[in-house]
Design a protein around this motif. Structure first.
Motif, mmCIF file in Angstrom:
data_model
loop_
_atom_site.group_PDB
_atom_site.id
_atom_site.type_symbol
_atom_site.label_atom_id
_atom_site.label_comp_id
_atom_site.label_asym_id
_atom_site.label_seq_id
_atom_site.Cartn_x
_atom_site.Cartn_y
_atom_site.Cartn_z
ATOM 1 N N ASP A 1 33.341 40.905 32.439
ATOM 2 C CA ASP A 1 33.364 40.133 33.688
ATOM 3 C C ASP A 1 33.825 38.697 33.438
ATOM 4 O OD1 ASP A 1 32.481 42.330 35.057
ATOM 5 O OD2 ASP A 1 30.378 41.697 35.134
ATOM 6 N N ASP B 1 37.532 38.788 32.981
ATOM 7 C CA ASP B 1 38.155 39.144 34.261
ATOM 8 C C ASP B 1 38.271 37.912 35.144
ATOM 9 O OD1 ASP B 1 39.010 41.259 36.292
ATOM 10 O OD2 ASP B 1 37.360 40.273 37.351
ATOM 11 N N THR B 2 37.217 37.098 35.181
ATOM 12 C CA THR B 2 37.236 35.863 35.977
ATOM 13 C C THR B 2 38.339 34.922 35.507
ATOM 14 O OG1 THR B 2 34.872 35.991 36.446
ATOM 15 C CG2 THR B 2 35.906 33.815 36.608
ATOM 16 N N TRP B 3 38.476 34.781 34.212
ATOM 17 C CA TRP B 3 39.428 33.825 33.661
ATOM 18 C C TRP B 3 40.862 34.330 33.640
ATOM 19 C CZ3 TRP B 3 39.296 28.918 33.237
ATOM 20 C CH2 TRP B 3 38.067 28.254 33.134
ATOM 21 N N GLN C 1 41.637 36.950 37.878
ATOM 22 C CA GLN C 1 41.341 36.559 39.251
ATOM 23 C C GLN C 1 42.208 35.368 39.664
ATOM 24 O OE1 GLN C 1 39.447 38.409 41.255
ATOM 25 N NE2 GLN C 1 39.298 39.759 39.456
ATOM 26 N N PRO D 1 37.938 29.329 38.515
ATOM 27 C CA PRO D 1 36.559 29.686 38.177
ATOM 28 C C PRO D 1 35.612 28.539 38.498
ATOM 29 C CG PRO D 1 38.053 30.303 36.400
ATOM 30 C CD PRO D 1 38.829 29.437 37.342
ATOM 31 N N THR E 1 30.670 30.733 33.363
ATOM 32 C CA THR E 1 32.108 30.704 33.091
ATOM 33 C C THR E 1 32.447 29.848 31.873
ATOM 34 O OG1 THR E 1 32.341 28.885 34.669
ATOM 35 C CG2 THR E 1 32.786 31.112 35.484
#
Length: 499
Positions: free
Chosen positions: A449, A452-454, A457, A461, A467
């Motif tokens: 996850d 995936d955020t960094w 997406q 962030p 994060t």
């Protein structure tokens, strides 16, 4: 009168046995490896283990003549296979026997051997060719650059198609022997170790060898008149640096920058592990380009890279690629972050070493520099798309993700992973997904996850421990680190193109 051929039963049986049972399985190899961004890159049905290139180049006319011998192993029963190439071919032989050939698509050379090739067979393919590379256009573009005294090829994601036939994708690496004859008084530079230099009848032949797996786009050739310096590292590796004799005011800055190659490699070994190749160096031809490229063992630097003086940071970047990008290469061009994010982060670590701004300060600056609605955050470093493959976000957001990862797992684990990835995957290929799994295994943390955020997406962030960027959450302006201008000036704006 008609005559009938009467064959005894035993003879019929022997004839049937002589026909391969798998004859129906022979089929053409795929014209591409199915890369997400460049589906026509590379070819199916075989893997190349070695390229032997014997070339002759005339700078005045840009005429390149060559004989390429490819040693390969088939991976399926082949009736036909493709090579990626753009110059005119006069003859092809497979295992010494003439083969039929035809061109198709933008750079496809279809080869039909005299007899089909069974799976697992070791073959030799000899291609004779000639042409003027700078006149060969693919999508209106040539990857071969003419210079006042010669020519240079150093491009990403394609370079080989303008000067030798190949299986042109990073997933099919090979070793190389490259022999180039040029007029006396002119030099020919390539990858690896210079085995010999001999002159005869007005021509000088340079013989170069790369004895470790190398991607086709990382193979380079530069012909011209250079000021060449040679040295040897403490552990015996040859260092060859070359700077064009007509760089003008940029000459001193170029020499001062690449002269630090051996020093930088020694420092990077402390981060990434033992240097993976048999030689090192760099070259600066008289090409008015503002980009550099990590051509294996001997990076290319465009003349304009040194417009503002010495640029050691770009040397740090290209040499970091020798581990992240050259030794361990992407599986698919969408995985470009495993090259560029880490090479950019090496520049941040160099800045930290030189006292010109820590990696955290640089990360804070990048995070604060781009508001949430900035297009910078719309580019996904883990899969940026072919048009954004070399976007600044792949570099800076990609490096910011690595600093966040460092904060997430702590320095001890982070630097262990930074060294373990190129060490344990040496001479292979890896994807973004592979790196995430590797990081999870080494750190003992669930990171899917987080990455995936960094990386995937299209949004900025949020600051916070989850994060890894709590330190960058402050709203006050973040001071620009001293090294930022030099780092920003080293963006690899590759003259990339699709097929």
């Amino acid at each position: 009168m008609r005559h009938r051929l009467i064959v005894p039963g035993a003879a019929v049986l022997s004839l049937l046995l002589a026909i391969p049972a798998s004859a129906a399985s022979f089929r053409p190899g795929a014209p591409g490896v199915g890369d997400s961004y460049y589906p026509d890159s590379g070819n199916g049905g075989y893997h190349v283990s070695h390229y032997d290139l014997r070339l002759k180049y005339q700078p005045e006319t840009d005429l390149l003549e060559g004989t390429a011998t490819l040693l390969a192993t088939t991976t399926q029963d082949l009736s036909r296979f493709n090579l990626d190439f753009g110059l005119k071919v006069s003859e092809i032989r497979v295992d010494g026997v003439k083969a039929r050939f035809a061109t198709s698509g933008k750079h496809e050379l279809e080869v039909t051997p005299a007899t089909p090739l069974e799976k697992g067979r070791q073959i030799s393919v000899v291609v004779r060719y000639a042409g003027t590379p700078s006149q060969v256009k693919i999508d209106g573009y040539s990857g071969w650059a003419r210079t006042p005294d010669g020519g240079v090829v150093a491009q990403e994601p394609d370079a080989a198609v303008w000067w030798y036939p190949s299986n042109d994708h990073p997933t099919d690496k090979a070793t190389y022997d490259i022999s180039v004859a040029v007029p006396d008084g002119t030099q020919a530079l390539s990858n690896g170790v210079l085995l010999s230099e001999t002159s005869k009848l007005g021509w000088t032949r340079y013989n170069w060898r790369s004895d470790k797996p190398q991607s086709t786009y990382l193979t380079t050739l530069a012909v011209g008149k250079f000021d060449i310096t040679k040295d040897t590292t403490a552990n015996g590796l040859p260092v060859i640096n070359a700077v064009s004799k007509d760089l003008g005011a940029n000459e001193g800055a170029a020499k001062a920058s690449i002269a630090r190659t051996a020093e930088i490699v020694q420092w990077e070994e402390g981060l990434f592990g033992r240097y993976p190749f048999n030689a090192l160096g760099g070259y600066v031809p008289n090409v008015p380009a503002g980009y550099a490229l990590e051509t294996q063992t001997r990076p290319f630097y465009g003349k304009k890279v040194f417009d503002n003086g010495a640029n050691v940071s770009v040397v740090v970047h290209e040499l970091a690629h020798q581990w992240y990008g050259d030794s361990v290469s992407l599986k698919d061009w969408k995985d470009i972050w495993v090259h560029e994010g880490f090479a950019r982060y090496a520049q941040w670590l160099w800045s930290e070493k030189e006292g010109e701004g820590t990696a955290q300060q640089l990360a804070d600056y990048v995070y604060a520099q781009h508001p949430a609605d900035d297009a910078f955050w719309k580019v996904k470093p883990g899969d940026p798309g072919a048009k954004n493959q070399f976007d600044i976000a792949v570099y800076d957001r990609g490096a910011l993700a690595i600093q966040a990862f460092r904060n997430k797992v702590g320095d001890k684990v982070f630097f262990e992973i930074l060294k373990a990835w190129p060490t344990e995957n040496r001479y292979g290929n890896g994807s973004v997904a592979d790196f995430v799994k590797f990081a999870e295994k080494k750190s003992g943390k669930k990171l899917a996850d987080f990455f995936d955020t960094w990386l995937f997406q299209p949004a900025k962030p949020a600051a916070g421990a989850a994060t890894g960027i709590a330190a960058a959450a402050r709203k006050a302006p973040v001071a620009q680190p001293k090294s930022w201008k030099s780092i920003a000036a080293t963006n690899e704006v590759h003259e990339a193109h699709g097929h």
